[in-house]
Scaffold this active site. Structure first.
Site, PDB file in Angstrom:
ATOM      1  N   ASP A  47       0.874  -1.164   0.000  1.00 31.50           N
ATOM      2  CA  ASP A  47       0.000   0.000   0.000  1.00 31.50           C
ATOM      3  C   ASP A  47       0.914   1.218   0.000  1.00 31.50           C
ATOM      4  OD1 ASP A  47      -2.040  -1.781   2.345  1.00 31.50           O
ATOM      5  OD2 ASP A  47      -2.277  -1.633   0.187  1.00 31.50           O
ATOM      6  N   ASP A  65     -13.315  -3.070  -1.180  1.00 34.20           N
ATOM      7  CA  ASP A  65     -13.041  -2.642   0.209  1.00 34.20           C
ATOM      8  C   ASP A  65     -14.336  -2.684   1.010  1.00 34.20           C
ATOM      9  OD1 ASP A  65     -10.976  -0.087  -1.271  1.00 34.20           O
ATOM     10  OD2 ASP A  65     -10.355  -2.035  -0.474  1.00 34.20           O
TER      11      ASP A  65
HETATM   12  O1  1PR Z   1     -10.212   3.403  -5.147  1.00 36.27           O
HETATM   13  O2  1PR Z   1      -9.391   2.792  -7.417  1.00 36.27           O
HETATM   14  O3  1PR Z   1      -8.378   4.709  -6.218  1.00 36.27           O
HETATM   15  O4  1PR Z   1      -7.961   2.387  -5.481  1.00 36.27           O
HETATM   16  C1  1PR Z   1      -7.408   2.596  -4.219  1.00 36.27           C
HETATM   17  C2  1PR Z   1      -6.808   1.283  -3.783  1.00 36.27           C
HETATM   18  O5  1PR Z   1      -6.129   1.484  -2.566  1.00 36.27           O
HETATM   19  C3  1PR Z   1      -7.846   0.202  -3.559  1.00 36.27           C
HETATM   20  O6  1PR Z   1      -7.363  -1.010  -4.094  1.00 36.27           O
HETATM   21  C4  1PR Z   1      -7.954   0.110  -2.040  1.00 36.27           C
HETATM   22  O7  1PR Z   1      -8.116  -1.259  -1.653  1.00 36.27           O
HETATM   23  C5  1PR Z   1      -6.607   0.594  -1.575  1.00 36.27           C
HETATM   24  N1  1PR Z   1      -6.700   1.349  -0.319  1.00 36.27           N
HETATM   25  C6  1PR Z   1      -7.269   2.552  -0.191  1.00 36.27           C
HETATM   26  N2  1PR Z   1      -7.093   2.989   1.086  1.00 36.27           N
HETATM   27  C7  1PR Z   1      -6.444   2.024   1.751  1.00 36.27           C
HETATM   28  C8  1PR Z   1      -6.009   2.049   3.160  1.00 36.27           C
HETATM   29  O8  1PR Z   1      -5.425   1.088   3.651  1.00 36.27           O
HETATM   30  N3  1PR Z   1      -6.281   3.159   3.803  1.00 36.27           N
HETATM   31  N4  1PR Z   1      -5.556  -0.168   1.168  1.00 36.27           N
HETATM   32  C9  1PR Z   1      -6.192   0.977   0.869  1.00 36.27           C
HETATM   33  C10 1PR Z   1      -6.086  -1.324   0.901  1.00 36.27           C
HETATM   34  C11 1PR Z   1      -5.893  -3.425   1.703  1.00 36.27           C
HETATM   35  C12 1PR Z   1      -5.029  -4.473   1.328  1.00 36.27           C
HETATM   36  C13 1PR Z   1      -4.061  -4.745   2.417  1.00 36.27           C
HETATM   37  C14 1PR Z   1      -4.638  -5.996   2.967  1.00 36.27           C
HETATM   38  C15 1PR Z   1      -3.629  -6.820   3.639  1.00 36.27           C
HETATM   39  N5  1PR Z   1      -5.286  -2.233   1.586  1.00 36.27           N
HETATM   40  O9  1PR Z   1      -4.521  -4.303   0.186  1.00 36.27           O
HETATM   41  O10 1PR Z   1      -2.849  -4.818   1.891  1.00 36.27           O
HETATM   42  O11 1PR Z   1      -5.687  -5.640   3.784  1.00 36.27           O
HETATM   43  O12 1PR Z   1      -3.219  -6.227   4.774  1.00 36.27           O
HETATM   44  P1  1PR Z   1      -2.751  -7.122   6.020  1.00 36.27           P
HETATM   45  O13 1PR Z   1      -2.136  -8.355   5.482  1.00 36.27           O
HETATM   46  O14 1PR Z   1      -1.745  -6.270   6.730  1.00 36.27           O
HETATM   47  O15 1PR Z   1      -3.981  -7.379   6.841  1.00 36.27           O
HETATM   48  P2  1PR Z   1      -9.062   3.414  -6.099  1.00 36.27           P
END
Ligand code: 1PR
Length: 531
Positions: free
Chosen positions: A224, A379
């Protein structure tokens, strides 16, 4: 010198990087003459058959290509670059192929998830120099919905099992084609390319006609990425999507370096998510484009990039289509793109109008690059309800009771990085996106994100049972057992983690060693840089 045929395919940069990694120089064919003067020709293709043949025609590449191949000169076709050698494809009825090999290209007819995405084995049918030095149990990376059906058995180089046996590579004389992607198959892939280039070598590769091949479950490392308050691009990690600690954006390292570390640790794929992509525009200052270009020079497993992929009009009124954004990512080394917030908006429109406009980002990008290149990042978060019919959403019974002891919940989709809930449930979103042409679901879970409490198996089963495309389980991995759980209690094709890898709590190699002999896994090989 290798001449590379570039018809605008997505994976050209990865192939150039791989050929340069094995010490060769590449010249991109710009004219028909470049084809005829080539010493060795490599034809990478990914995307859609019809689009490819139309572009080859428009560039007047078809007849020089046929002349080159009829002269049996050294040729390596990858994925669509191999399919082009055949007569026609179900993917584009009415479009002629090069017809160098007799036979058709057909869509998989299996109950397994299509596209066939991941690391699968090969059964080597004839001695070939490209398999010199191989043991025969290596796995290669596949990403396709169609496969060839050659009429002549003698051209079969390898076959692979996926629901049934299909031909995964051909060879006749100096003409070689593989359905799998050597440029994305780690050190085994680089060795395959090196053997092709070493055309003087005798063919003494193994023949492994008897082995059964299996598609491996994939372990994916997710980065991320966002700018921290000082403006540096860092890998961060949320706890239920909250990436701040004592007010600061968590900084877990540099994207390019971490990606390289995970490649060497045996990650099957690497995903970059630009988590603030919803507010800043990928093609403006292009930080992620640079990350992709640098990473793809040293990382030879598939790269997925997500964040901010949508139609966009910048402050000067210049309009960009989501396809243009995807183009830029593919040309920079991405193999797949991931759409998050915009997919929810598209699904809401679909639910309101009841029909597909044909102009959505999912439809446009899958039309040009193929559905296997389009991932939907979901999400969701749980919303408990007292009974299944109390909300107009697909509700799931749960063994994890709610605050009031509720035994049912639905999964509310969110946009803008979990900041805004939308009246769409995750199961419905996945079904609509598959219908519109998506090839894979990245199924995150806000409740489990960063908690180390395991994947939400009820969510994974609910979505996996509702779609026919592959599903990546994501969020909550805390130990090796959590991976065994998701692969033994759901049919998810992949499991993704972030925090435990960034914090070196559970290395990828440990996950793979633990899963070995329990589920089909691509063996963890400590790879050196050179093949
Ligand atoms: O909405 O098309 O601009 O895409 C934004 C992207 O960024 C999406 O894929 C969304 O999932 C991701 N995203 C947005 N905000 C966050 C955040 O964390 N604040 N992260 C985010 C998403 C989720 C997973 C993470 C797993 C594993 N992160 O990708 O890596 O939950 O984590 P873990 O193993 O530590 O539990 P757009």
């Amino acid at each position: 010198m290798i001449t590379l045929l570039d018809y605008g395919a997505g994976n050209v940069r990865s192939v150039i990087n791989a050929i340069e990694r094995i010490g060769e120089t590449v010249k991109v064919a710009m004219t028909p003459e470049d084809i005829m003067s080539a010493e060795k020709l490599v034809f990478p293709g990914v995307g859609a058959f019809g689009n490819m043949m139309n572009i080859l025609g428009a560039k007047n590449f078809i007849s020089p290509l046929k002349d080159y191949l009829d002269a049996d000169r050294p040729f390596f076709g990858i994925c669509l670059g191999m399919q082009a050698l055949f007569e026609r494809s179900d993917e584009a009825l009415g479009t002629e192929g090069l017809g160098i090999f007799k036979g058709l290209v057909q869509r998989f007819t299996t109950d397994l998830a299509v596209p066939h995405i991941g690391w699968n084995g090969v059964r080597i049918q004839q001695a070939s120099r490209i398999f010199n030095g191989f043991k025969g149990d290596e796995k290669f990376y596949f990403v396709h919905s169609y496969h060839i059906t050659p009429e002549d058995d003698y051209v079969r180089l390898t076959t692979t099992d996926y629901g049934y046996e299909f031909v995964s590579a051909v060879q006749r004389g100096n003409i070689i084609g593989t359905q799998y992607h050597p440029e994305k198959s780690g050190s085994a892939g680089l060795k395959l390319l090196k053997n092709f280039i070493d055309s003087a070598a005798a063919s003494h590769g193994p023949i492994t006609a008897s082995t059964t091949t299996r598609l491996a479950k994939r372990i994916i490392a997710c980065l991320d990425v966002r700018a921290n308050d000082q403006g540096d691009l860092v890998v961060t990690k949320g706890d239920q999507y909250d990436v701040r600690e004592e007010g600061e954006v968590r900084n877990l390292g540099k994207p390019v370096e971490l990606a390289r570390r995970y490649y060497h640790e045996g990650a099957d794929e690497i995903t970059f998510l630009n988590i603030t992509g919803f507010r800043d525009f990928p093609l403006e200052d292009m930080p992620m484009i640079e990350v992709l270009k640098k990473t793809s020079r040293n990382v030879f497993v598939p790269l997925t990039i997500g964040g901010g992929i949508r139609d966009y009009t910048d402050k000067d009124g210049r309009h960009y289509s989501a396809l243009e954004v995807a183009d830029a990512y593919f040309r920079s080394g991405a193999d797949k793109i991931s759409i998050g917030s915009d997919a929810v908006t598209i699904a809401e429109e679909y639910l309101n109008t009841g029909s597909a406009s044909g102009k959505t980002a999912i439809e446009e990008i899958s039309r040009v690059y193929g559905n296997q290149a389009v991932v939907i990042s979901i999400d969701p978060r749980r919303v408990y309800v007292a009974s299944p019919d109390s909300v107009p959403h697909q509700v799931v019974p749960t063994a994890i009771p709610g605050p009031e002891g509720e035994r049912f919940c639905w999964y509310e989709c969110t946009i803008k990085g979990g900041r805004e809930g939308r009246p769409v449930d995750a199961v419905t979103l996945a079904q609509i996106c598959e219908k519109l042409g998506a090839g894979e679901i990245l199924l995150n879970c806000i409740d489990r994100d960063g908690t180390n409490s395991g994947f939400d198996l009820e969510l994974v089963n609910a979505v996996k049972n509702a779609v026919t495309i592959p599903v990546i389980a994501s969020s909550g991995a805390g130990c090796t057992d959590h991976f065994y759980d998701v692969f033994s209690k759901t049919n998810a094709e992949s499991a993704l983690a972030a925090g435990i890898f960034h914090r070196r709590e559970v290395p990828i190699g440990e996950v793979k060693s633990y899963l070995k002999d329990k589920v089909e896994i691509r063996p963890f090989v400590d790879i050196e840089d050179s093949p």
